[in-house]
Design an enzyme around this catalytic site. Structure first.
Site, PDB file in Angstrom:
ATOM      1  N   HIS A  55      -0.359  -9.348   2.842  1.00 56.24           N
ATOM      2  CA  HIS A  55       1.000  -9.571   2.320  1.00 56.24           C
ATOM      3  C   HIS A  55       1.972  -9.166   3.426  1.00 56.24           C
ATOM      4  O   HIS A  55       1.688  -8.233   4.191  1.00 56.24           O
ATOM      5  CB  HIS A  55       1.342  -8.657   1.143  1.00 56.24           C
ATOM      6  CG  HIS A  55       0.513  -8.826  -0.086  1.00 56.24           C
ATOM      7  ND1 HIS A  55      -0.689  -8.219  -0.255  1.00 56.24           N
ATOM      8  CD2 HIS A  55       0.760  -9.493  -1.245  1.00 56.24           C
ATOM      9  CE1 HIS A  55      -1.169  -8.517  -1.465  1.00 56.24           C
ATOM     10  NE2 HIS A  55      -0.308  -9.291  -2.083  1.00 56.24           N
ATOM     11  N   ASP A  65       2.354  -5.504   3.795  1.00 55.36           N
ATOM     12  CA  ASP A  65       1.199  -4.740   4.287  1.00 55.36           C
ATOM     13  C   ASP A  65       1.281  -4.625   5.798  1.00 55.36           C
ATOM     14  O   ASP A  65       0.922  -3.610   6.381  1.00 55.36           O
ATOM     15  CB  ASP A  65      -0.137  -5.455   4.008  1.00 55.36           C
ATOM     16  CG  ASP A  65      -0.340  -5.809   2.556  1.00 55.36           C
ATOM     17  OD1 ASP A  65       0.088  -5.025   1.700  1.00 55.36           O
ATOM     18  OD2 ASP A  65      -0.939  -6.881   2.292  1.00 55.36           O
TER      19      ASP A  65
HETATM   20  C1  XLS Z   1      -3.443  -8.764  -7.992  1.00 59.53           C
HETATM   21  C2  XLS Z   1      -3.745  -9.867  -7.103  1.00 59.53           C
HETATM   22  C3  XLS Z   1      -3.211  -9.749  -5.687  1.00 59.53           C
HETATM   23  C4  XLS Z   1      -3.276 -11.072  -4.982  1.00 59.53           C
HETATM   24  C5  XLS Z   1      -2.409 -11.179  -3.768  1.00 59.53           C
HETATM   25  O1  XLS Z   1      -4.031  -8.592  -9.051  1.00 59.53           O
HETATM   26  O2  XLS Z   1      -5.134 -10.031  -7.089  1.00 59.53           O
HETATM   27  O3  XLS Z   1      -3.879  -8.748  -4.995  1.00 59.53           O
HETATM   28  O4  XLS Z   1      -4.583 -11.394  -4.623  1.00 59.53           O
HETATM   29  O5  XLS Z   1      -1.079 -10.965  -4.039  1.00 59.53           O
END
Ligand code: XLS
Ligand code: NI
Ligand code: NI
Length: 443
Positions: free
Chosen positions: A103, A106
């Site tokens: 993200h 991150d």
């Molecule tokens: C949350 C989601 C998230 C997505 C990416 O439950 O799995 O981690 O994969 O934003």
């Protein structure tokens, strides 16, 4: 650049049954050919940046337990982001997996303004590009975090305030630019808070239109910047909101059809989201493949006794084999792959635990891939399906679908032939035994 995972020399190699308790793969052997393709090219494994490097091990009752020095809030955020990036790429390289996912937040700390956030991201992305070049690690997908900051508490695209929509647009534009610059093969949208907490204050139809507008703008923007990767929506039924609009694959598919977006988006299916939605992972994958929207997977698992997204590392060959069987039968991944959207348990605080967790998950996927390929070779499931529907290829089945057939003509034929069909066994247990035979004997 200080080494962080000092107990592991890497790269982690295939050790087969000689592994003992050391750090080696028992089953994952990247160059082994499975159904004519390298195991590594089938699975296209990615490590996620967020749970592994950007989460301190907090839970709702307690503080972080992990040893992640770059998450110390008293550090300068930019130098901390560089340190995190060093540790992440050291890990990717030592684990020896080909991809990662991130993200925007991150990778780089948000700034005091959108402009500052963008320049932070650009700085860290420049360095990530160098690291990708040095290590050969590639980007499976990028995404924007449109759910953590309080401004997104009532959603991003579905927020009642259009300023929030516009803010999200700015963030997604930058995250797409970063993904494009890093050669990402997909861009993911998980609608973390695109849903509602209560219907007492929510107009669902308006919020659906807003979400569709956002998705349409993103698809147009993809073309404008020449990004050729796939756009993926990640379904999840609830958590953090009570109800999320991207509930499951069928709901997303219906939404895309309704807004004429089905050519633009595919799905990223997470195992634990499938189970939270009351489905098996197998079901979600089969639905997506049969309806032409399959993209990628977040490989993890839930806990059958918990009703939330525990994001544990996968360890059930049975659960993953049938999903991978569908994927393989459908021709395998194209731009997608298997991303580990997985968290260590809070007590797994040794640096090496991150290796043990990924190695176990990767071996589980590798064994599941072998089972999937053996199931295809075995042919029992395909044969059973062919036999079960064989009537549809014969006269009566063809007549029902022929132009000009009506309810009357079909009903008249049933009456004139005095049809009295005999029920046939679905042979479920026989087929379950056939699957188990393959699971138990595949090496
Ligand atoms: C949350 C989601 C998230 C997505 C990416 O439950 O799995 O981690 O994969 O934003
Ligand atoms: Ni999840
Ligand atoms: Ni996910």
């Amino acid at each position: 650049m200080a080494e962080f995972f000092t107990d592991v020399a890497g790269p982690v190699a295939f050790a087969g049954t000689d592994r003992g308790d050391g750090l080696g793969f028992r089953v994952y052997n990247p160059d082994r050919l499975v159904s004519g393709r390298r195991m590594a090219d089938h699975l296209r494994i990615a490590v996620c940046y967020w749970h592994s490097f950007n989460w301190p091990g907090t839970d709702v009752f307690g503080a972080g337990t992990f040893d992640r020095p770059w998450l110390d809030p008293s550090d300068d955020p930019i130098s901390a982001a560089y340190a995190k990036q060093d540790a992440a790429f050291e890990f990717f390289e030592k684990l020896g997996t080909p991809f990662y996912c991130f993200h925007d937040v991150d990778m780089a700390p948000p700034g005091a303004s959108l402009a500052e956030s963008r320049s932070n991201l650009e700085m860290l992305v420049d360095r990530a590009a160098e690291k990708q070049e040095e290590t050969g690690v590639r980007l499976l997908w990028g995404t924007a975090n449109l759910f953590s900051h309080p401004r997104y508490a009532a959603g991003a695209a579905t927020n009642p305030d259009p300023d929030v929509f516009a803010h999200a647009a700015a963030q997604v534009r930058d995250a797409m630019a970063a993904t494009h610059r890093l050669g990402g093969e997909n861009y993911v949208l998980w609608g973390g808070r695109e849903g509602y907490d209560t219907l007492l204050n929510t107009e669902m139809s308006r919020e659906s239109d807003q979400l569709a507008r956002f998705l349409e703008l993103v698809a147009d923007h993809k073309r404008n910047i020449g990004f050729t990767g796939a756009l993926l929506i990640e379904p999840k039924p609830q958590e953090p909101t009570k109800h999320q609009y991207d509930y499951d694959c069928a709901t997303v598919h219906g939404f895309l059809e309704r807004y004429d977006l089905v050519e633009e988006y595919k799905v990223n299916i997470e195992v634990n989201h499938a189970t939270l939605g009351g489905h098996s992972f197998h079901h979600e994958v089969a639905y997506a493949i049969e309806n032409g929207i399959f993209g990628s997977i977040d490989a993890n698992r839930g806990d059958p006794q918990n009703g939330w997204d525990t994001d544990q590392f996968p360890n059930s060959v049975e659960e993953l084999s049938l999903g991978l069987f569908e994927i393989l039968r459908g021709g395998g991944f194209t731009s997608g792959g298997c991303n580990f959207d997985t968290k260590l348990r809070r007590q797994s605080m040794d640096r090496t635990d991150l290796f043990h967790a990924h190695i176990g998950g990767i071996d589980t996927l590798a064994q599941s891939l072998l089972v999937a390929s053996a199931l295809i070779d075995d042919g029992a499931l395909d044969q059973a399906r062919t036999d079960r529907y064989s009537g549809w290829g014969a006269d009566r089945g063809r007549m029902i679908f022929s132009d000009g057939a009506t309810l009357d003509s079909i009903a008249d034929e049933a009456m004139s032939k005095n049809l009295d069909p005999t029920p046939k066994s679905g042979r479920q247990e026989l087929l379950e035994n056939a699957v188990n035979k393959v699971i138990w004997t595949t090496t």
